[in-house]
Design an enzyme around this catalytic site. Structure first.
Site, short mmCIF file in Angstrom:
data_model
loop_
_atom_site.label_atom_id
_atom_site.label_comp_id
_atom_site.label_asym_id
_atom_site.label_seq_id
_atom_site.Cartn_x
_atom_site.Cartn_y
_atom_site.Cartn_z
N GLY A 68 0.84 -1.20 0.00
CA GLY A 68 0.00 0.00 0.00
C GLY A 68 0.87 1.24 0.00
O GLY A 68 1.97 1.23 0.56
N GLN A 73 2.76 10.02 1.16
CA GLN A 73 4.04 9.35 1.39
C GLN A 73 5.05 9.67 0.29
O GLN A 73 6.25 9.45 0.47
CB GLN A 73 3.85 7.82 1.45
CG GLN A 73 3.10 7.37 2.69
CD GLN A 73 2.98 5.86 2.73
OE1 GLN A 73 2.06 5.30 2.15
NE2 GLN A 73 3.92 5.20 3.39
N CYS A 115 5.16 0.22 7.80
CA CYS A 115 4.85 1.32 6.88
C CYS A 115 6.11 1.67 6.11
O CYS A 115 7.20 1.71 6.69
CB CYS A 115 4.38 2.52 7.69
SG CYS A 115 3.92 3.94 6.69
N LEU A 116 5.95 1.93 4.81
CA LEU A 116 7.12 2.29 3.99
C LEU A 116 7.74 3.60 4.46
O LEU A 116 8.90 3.87 4.18
CB LEU A 116 6.72 2.38 2.51
CG LEU A 116 6.24 1.06 1.88
CD1 LEU A 116 5.80 1.29 0.45
CD2 LEU A 116 7.33 0.00 1.94
N HIS A 157 -5.29 1.74 7.11
CA HIS A 157 -3.94 2.31 7.25
C HIS A 157 -3.69 3.36 6.16
O HIS A 157 -3.18 4.45 6.43
CB HIS A 157 -2.93 1.15 7.15
CG HIS A 157 -1.49 1.52 7.18
ND1 HIS A 157 -0.62 1.08 8.15
CD2 HIS A 157 -0.73 2.29 6.34
CE1 HIS A 157 0.60 1.55 7.92
NE2 HIS A 157 0.55 2.28 6.82
N GLU A 158 -4.07 3.04 4.91
CA GLU A 158 -3.82 3.97 3.80
C GLU A 158 -4.69 5.22 3.92
O GLU A 158 -4.24 6.33 3.64
CB GLU A 158 -4.03 3.29 2.45
CG GLU A 158 -3.13 2.09 2.17
CD GLU A 158 -1.66 2.33 2.47
OE1 GLU A 158 -1.17 3.45 2.27
OE2 GLU A 158 -0.99 1.38 2.93
N HIS A 161 -3.31 7.70 6.27
CA HIS A 161 -2.24 8.54 5.72
C HIS A 161 -2.80 9.85 5.14
O HIS A 161 -2.13 10.88 5.15
CB HIS A 161 -1.49 7.80 4.60
CG HIS A 161 -0.38 6.91 5.08
ND1 HIS A 161 0.69 7.39 5.80
CD2 HIS A 161 -0.15 5.59 4.91
CE1 HIS A 161 1.53 6.40 6.06
NE2 HIS A 161 1.04 5.28 5.54
NI NI Z 1 1.91 3.46 5.74
#
Ligand code: NI
Length: 197
Positions: A68, A73, A115-116, A157-158, A161
């Site tokens: 995701g 991000q 998370c990235l 989660h997305e 963001h």
């Molecule tokens: Ni994330």
């Protein structure tokens, strides 16, 4: 749910999905102010930009590798996220434009999340087990997904963001501070290694 995945899975999966010519976007790492901002809705005048952005977001996500990625991000304050759980190594890309959570279950579920934007940091996160999300897809069609399990956690989660919320906001301050300290130490170490090497 971890936003990052085993690279082996990516290797098996990626070739069919990624055009080598598509350039990756730079993923912002916490604590970056952009990750804490509220993203604005995608409007009609964003269409061209969004059309160009989506393949690059997928490429960035698959290469990370992750399941995701939300526009903030990669430094863009737009309500846009891409998701692909790659379950059974089968492509299942989802593009969510202006997603809205329309229902959440009372029942809760715990998933380990990563998370990235917080590389190599993980924690158990408790969220509603089921979610119903409405959004526009890439072609502008209205979509609705009801999800449980990993997909439910990933969608929540997305969408978090897009409101400047990170998974660490769902855990205790003690654990959050530990993760943020460890992350900044890791990042400092990486920068030092890069200078030496
Ligand atoms: Ni994330």
């Amino acid at each position: 749910m971890r936003e990052d995945i085993d690279p082996g899975r990516r290797e098996r999966y990626m070739p069919s999905m990624i055009d080598d010519k598509i350039k990756s976007l730079n993923i912002l790492i916490a604590p970056d102010k952009v990750l804490r901002a509220h993203a604005r809705p995608v409007a009609a005048h964003d269409n061209q930009a969004v059309r160009e952005l989506i393949p690059r977001m997928f490429a960035t996500m698959y290469r990370a590798p992750g399941i995701g990625l939300a526009a903030p991000q990669v430094g863009l304050g737009l309500r846009l996220a891409v998701v692909d759980l790659m379950t059974n190594d089968k492509p299942a890309p989802i593009v969510m434009i202006n997603p809205e959570i329309v229902a959440l279950s009372k029942e809760l579920a715990t998933h380990e999340e990563g998370c990235l934007s917080l590389p190599d940091q993980y924690a158990d996160v408790i969220r509603p087990a089921l979610v119903k999300v409405r959004f526009l897809d890439q072609s502008g069609a209205r979509k609705e997904i009801e999800a449980d399990g990993l997909l439910s956690a990933c969608l929540q989660h997305e969408i978090d963001h897009l409101d400047g919320v990170l998974f660490v906001d769902h855990i205790s301050a003690l654990k959050r501070n530990m993760i943020m300290r460890r992350l900044s130490k890791d990042m400092r170490q990486k920068r030092e290694d890069a200078l030496v090497g």
